[in-house]
Design an enzyme around this catalytic site. Sequence first.
Site, PDB file in Angstrom:
ATOM      1  N   HIS A   1       0.834  -1.204   0.000  1.00 60.94           N
ATOM      2  CA  HIS A   1       0.000   0.000   0.000  1.00 60.94           C
ATOM      3  C   HIS A   1       0.870   1.256   0.000  1.00 60.94           C
ATOM      4  O   HIS A   1       0.610   2.188  -0.761  1.00 60.94           O
ATOM      5  CB  HIS A   1      -0.914   0.003   1.228  1.00 60.94           C
ATOM      6  CG  HIS A   1      -2.136  -0.842   1.083  1.00 60.94           C
ATOM      7  ND1 HIS A   1      -2.086  -2.214   0.927  1.00 60.94           N
ATOM      8  CD2 HIS A   1      -3.463  -0.518   1.069  1.00 60.94           C
ATOM      9  CE1 HIS A   1      -3.305  -2.700   0.829  1.00 60.94           C
ATOM     10  NE2 HIS A   1      -4.162  -1.703   0.911  1.00 60.94           N
TER      11      HIS A   1
ATOM     12  N   HIS B   1       1.286  -3.864   9.205  1.00 63.96           N
ATOM     13  CA  HIS B   1       2.705  -3.638   8.929  1.00 63.96           C
ATOM     14  C   HIS B   1       3.426  -3.074  10.151  1.00 63.96           C
ATOM     15  O   HIS B   1       2.817  -2.388  10.977  1.00 63.96           O
ATOM     16  CB  HIS B   1       2.886  -2.647   7.770  1.00 63.96           C
ATOM     17  CG  HIS B   1       2.518  -3.199   6.433  1.00 63.96           C
ATOM     18  ND1 HIS B   1       3.253  -4.179   5.794  1.00 63.96           N
ATOM     19  CD2 HIS B   1       1.494  -2.898   5.599  1.00 63.96           C
ATOM     20  CE1 HIS B   1       2.693  -4.454   4.630  1.00 63.96           C
ATOM     21  NE2 HIS B   1       1.619  -3.704   4.490  1.00 63.96           N
TER      22      HIS B   1
END
EC number: 3.1.3.9
Length: 358
Positions: free
Chosen positions: A118, A177
């Site tokens: 992303h 993440h």
Amino acid sequence: SIRMDLLHSNGVLIIQHLQRDYRAYQDFLNFMSHVGDPRNIFSIYFPLWFQLNQVVGTKMIWVAVIGDWFNLIFKWILFGHRPYWWVQETMIYPNQSSPCLEQFPITCETGPGSPSGHAMGSSCVWYVMVTAALSYTVRWKNKSAVTLHRLTWSFLWSVFWIIQISVCISRVFIATHFPHQVILGVFAGILVAEAFEHTPAIQTASLRMYIKTNLFLFIFALGFYLVLKLLDIDLLWSVPKAKKWCANPDWINIDTTPFAGLVRNLGALFGLGLGVNSDMFTLSCKGQNSCKRSFRVLCVAASLATLQLYNFVKIPTHTEYLFYILSFCKSAAMPLTVVALVPYCVHSLMRTTEKKLN
């Protein structure tokens, strides 16, 4: 290994801090995570920019596809864990008292975590958009225009970094993440986008070139996977971890697996090549109406509306290979629609209207 455990444990502390102190911003952070979704490139950013500037739109697809391909290869090389499963399996916490990280419906990504796809996709595409916008102002020569260019430069790059930081925080907040993974993703995306600033050949690429590029990307990725599998290294090791530690099995989506992203991107690149080398593209986007503002506005509106209909097309997931084939076809249809089908229909409609008026 000790250094990585220390990096991960510090990352967990940051995630806990965000989830505790930024709870009021949960909806905004989840929204920013969707903003950074690479799939928005094909359904939102590309249709807007291609009709405004075909050079920028074409570059955007190439940057997104090659950037995501590099992201896949890096993920396979770096073997990055994701926080929501790492805290459950690490042995560094005493008495098995692993920290509790909250999960969300968009947490359970199934691929490796480093670098963040992303963050990488968001940074490379927004880099293309910002540099494209600034290319218009850099031509201004008089003194007041130079001042305006500098102000525009400062504003656009400020917006760029605000968006990237927001996307990074959102990905860390939902425990998908670690902080170092999103930082790596941002700078990797910028490097890929900057490389395409100096690659003008993509603007004149033939359909054969698109097909050759697709075959190279697919064969390299598949060959890399098979060679390591022969060496008893499973590059899909992250999928069972995601399924095991995801709080809700319904949050696991085959669309987040490594090969799903690869197939989706190859389809988009093939669809772009098919579109820009078609007769429909030549007649419409290179014809008389292409310079008219009304033509571009209609193409943007029709493209965005048509692409939203693709969201209602649900690909069956019960057979993995069928899913990949249909995903490729759906992804190819989206840029083909934007580049050729919609402009050709708008061009035909405008031509018919002009004939009636005459």
